[in-house]
Design an enzyme around this catalytic site. Sequence first.
Site, PDB file in Angstrom:
ATOM      1  N   LYS A 188      -9.010 -11.615 -17.089  1.00  0.00           N
ATOM      2  CA  LYS A 188      -9.089 -11.698 -18.547  1.00  0.00           C
ATOM      3  C   LYS A 188      -8.399 -12.946 -19.085  1.00  0.00           C
ATOM      4  O   LYS A 188      -8.928 -13.626 -19.961  1.00  0.00           O
ATOM      5  CB  LYS A 188      -8.456 -10.448 -19.165  1.00  0.00           C
ATOM      6  CG  LYS A 188      -8.633 -10.309 -20.662  1.00  0.00           C
ATOM      7  CD  LYS A 188      -9.933  -9.623 -20.961  1.00  0.00           C
ATOM      8  CE  LYS A 188     -10.058  -9.204 -22.399  1.00  0.00           C
ATOM      9  NZ  LYS A 188     -11.231  -8.355 -22.638  1.00  0.00           N
ATOM     10  N   GLY A 217       0.830  -1.193   0.000  1.00  0.00           N
ATOM     11  CA  GLY A 217       0.000   0.000   0.000  1.00  0.00           C
ATOM     12  C   GLY A 217       0.867   1.247   0.000  1.00  0.00           C
ATOM     13  O   GLY A 217       2.071   1.184   0.298  1.00  0.00           O
ATOM     14  N   ASP A 231     -14.715 -11.118 -24.020  1.00  0.00           N
ATOM     15  CA  ASP A 231     -15.560 -11.399 -22.853  1.00  0.00           C
ATOM     16  C   ASP A 231     -16.971 -11.817 -23.257  1.00  0.00           C
ATOM     17  O   ASP A 231     -17.481 -12.844 -22.804  1.00  0.00           O
ATOM     18  CB  ASP A 231     -15.619 -10.179 -21.937  1.00  0.00           C
ATOM     19  CG  ASP A 231     -14.235  -9.704 -21.531  1.00  0.00           C
ATOM     20  OD1 ASP A 231     -13.315 -10.539 -21.496  1.00  0.00           O
ATOM     21  OD2 ASP A 231     -14.066  -8.498 -21.276  1.00  0.00           O
ATOM     22  N   GLU A 277       4.859 -10.601  -6.345  1.00  0.00           N
ATOM     23  CA  GLU A 277       3.810 -10.735  -7.356  1.00  0.00           C
ATOM     24  C   GLU A 277       4.202 -10.163  -8.709  1.00  0.00           C
ATOM     25  O   GLU A 277       3.598 -10.515  -9.730  1.00  0.00           O
ATOM     26  CB  GLU A 277       2.512 -10.085  -6.873  1.00  0.00           C
ATOM     27  CG  GLU A 277       2.512  -8.566  -6.776  1.00  0.00           C
ATOM     28  CD  GLU A 277       3.004  -8.032  -5.441  1.00  0.00           C
ATOM     29  OE1 GLU A 277       2.679  -6.876  -5.110  1.00  0.00           O
ATOM     30  OE2 GLU A 277       3.725  -8.775  -4.735  1.00  0.00           O
ATOM     31  N   HIS A 279       8.155  -7.276  -3.438  1.00  0.00           N
ATOM     32  CA  HIS A 279       6.892  -7.620  -4.107  1.00  0.00           C
ATOM     33  C   HIS A 279       7.071  -8.879  -4.955  1.00  0.00           C
ATOM     34  O   HIS A 279       7.508  -8.804  -6.116  1.00  0.00           O
ATOM     35  CB  HIS A 279       6.426  -6.462  -4.987  1.00  0.00           C
ATOM     36  CG  HIS A 279       5.894  -5.300  -4.216  1.00  0.00           C
ATOM     37  ND1 HIS A 279       4.569  -5.158  -3.887  1.00  0.00           N
ATOM     38  CD2 HIS A 279       6.537  -4.232  -3.666  1.00  0.00           C
ATOM     39  CE1 HIS A 279       4.400  -4.043  -3.187  1.00  0.00           C
ATOM     40  NE2 HIS A 279       5.581  -3.468  -3.032  1.00  0.00           N
ATOM     41  N   CYS A 319       5.231  -6.124   1.765  1.00  0.00           N
ATOM     42  CA  CYS A 319       5.598  -4.707   1.835  1.00  0.00           C
ATOM     43  C   CYS A 319       4.812  -3.998   2.951  1.00  0.00           C
ATOM     44  O   CYS A 319       5.054  -4.244   4.117  1.00  0.00           O
ATOM     45  CB  CYS A 319       5.405  -4.040   0.469  1.00  0.00           C
ATOM     46  SG  CYS A 319       6.310  -2.464   0.313  1.00  0.00           S
ATOM     47  N   TYR A 320       3.827  -3.152   2.621  1.00  0.00           N
ATOM     48  CA  TYR A 320       3.055  -2.506   3.672  1.00  0.00           C
ATOM     49  C   TYR A 320       2.391  -3.563   4.563  1.00  0.00           C
ATOM     50  O   TYR A 320       2.264  -3.367   5.783  1.00  0.00           O
ATOM     51  CB  TYR A 320       1.986  -1.591   3.077  1.00  0.00           C
ATOM     52  CG  TYR A 320       1.164  -0.855   4.122  1.00  0.00           C
ATOM     53  CD1 TYR A 320       1.542   0.411   4.558  1.00  0.00           C
ATOM     54  CD2 TYR A 320       0.035  -1.438   4.687  1.00  0.00           C
ATOM     55  CE1 TYR A 320       0.803   1.078   5.528  1.00  0.00           C
ATOM     56  CE2 TYR A 320      -0.713  -0.782   5.654  1.00  0.00           C
ATOM     57  CZ  TYR A 320      -0.325   0.474   6.079  1.00  0.00           C
ATOM     58  OH  TYR A 320      -1.058   1.128   7.038  1.00  0.00           O
TER      59      TYR A 320
END
Length: 528
Positions: A384, A56, A238, A182, A180, A89-90
């Site tokens: 997606k 964050g 979609d 990710e 991070h 992190c945060y």
Amino acid sequence: MTHHETVVVLDFGSQTTQLIARRVREAGVYCEIHPCTVSADEVAAMRPSGLILSGGPLSVYDEGSPQVDPALLSLETPGGGAVPVLGICYGLQALAHALGGGVEASDHREFGRAPIVAHEEDALFRGVPEGSVVWMSHGDHLTRLPAGFRSIAATDNAPIAAVAAEADSEHGPIWGVQFHPEVVHSEHGAAMLGNFVTEICGLKGDWTMGSFIDEKTAEIRETVGDDHVVLGLSGGVDSSVAAALLHRAIGDQLTCVFVDNGLLRSGEFEQVQTTFRDGFDIDLRAVDASDLFLDRLAGVEDPEEKRRIIGRTFIEVFEAETEAITERLGHKPRFLAQGTLYPDVIESVSFKGPSATIKTHHNVGGLPEKLGFDLIEPFRELFKDEVRDVGRALGVPDAIIRRHPFPGPGLAVRVLGPVTREACELLRQADRIWLEELERSGTYDDVWQAFAVLLPVQSVGVMGDFRTYEQAACLRAVTSTDGMTADWARLPYEVLGRASNRIINEVRGINRVAYDVSSKPPATIEWE
């Protein structure tokens, strides 16, 4: 989806929270994102087998900054054990702050790549080699570990780059990383998150698109019963995959409405009909309303006004088609299907609040409540790339699955300035050539989105010793993972040169071609 193994991510405002969920799902585990403001009781009701606290932008010691409720650290898994927690992190700093550790502003902020100079033999780092590069993005750091914790990794600038609770700690199974994992810049970040859900949480990984299709098919059949569903088909990924899934579930109880607004890509009106009417045997009502749309757009330059006209006209056409479907069936269809994706759902409940409106969006989701439908949104849980996987499993043609995103207002927001039939046709041909050259060079799949824009300027040219004074086009191609941020694609000059040469030679009315090298932010992907 509470019948699946579930990992819950609490969002503290990071720009990369969605990537955490994507990485967990890549490990075969279902994952949901919720704002960090949800209560511990609400999280417990989700029956999670793992909990991740995102990064964050704030500091834990800022007034009003989000904090970790200690009750979140004593939740039980469906099997009765303690829920493992990972702070990123945060999320790590908030954990340390809540448990009595020290968090302070760093002497210097740390952004970018950093090699791990040492890490312990810990389940989180199983298979991760020493020296692996991770991505740092923080201004605060831990200065003191909470009681019962140990540091398990370090970088040159972060002696506490990762922590874990001791096995006999009163706090339970808690891990935290300052970096991070990710993001793609962390070399083995996906493996670390995979280790968290499989090694630490002990999950088997039963989240597959095959299981999703089977479960969603049964759910749709039970929901619809003997009633009827209408789907506004756009020809994009979609809505196309939604049509294929709904048809698998309920067959001829589905009617798709596909509207040609005169602003489609080259050959799209015919291609969609061939694919869904002939290939899937779907009840498809293809409506050529191009004259209606283009007449109403005549002379309109403001992009927001273009969107409003297109949105209102689409609703009128859709209402008329619904009345025709009602007359044919003898009763009004009860359900309207939409291709809403999980990022749309996340954004609507984001801890950060609603985003600033950069531009309004036109899609079937804009249909007014007065139409009186119940909604079916089969992809509310999917990203997606997962929708593309569902489409492949259902046999949706590769040409549609691979298709780049296309705006609801279509070419109207790529013709800068007044919308005319002539301008749309010029742009349609330039766009077709651009995409053909990307396909021919094998670079189409390397970019997130590519298109041409017709500029509201004319320039002098020379063709065959004659002076020309024609319009200019600009080519756009960006790389991205989710469209939230994007960078301009570094395509080979040869590809750009061939596209430019063909457009100038083959499209009468364009004598100059440029290439857009703007990133998002500060620019947007589309020009209007």
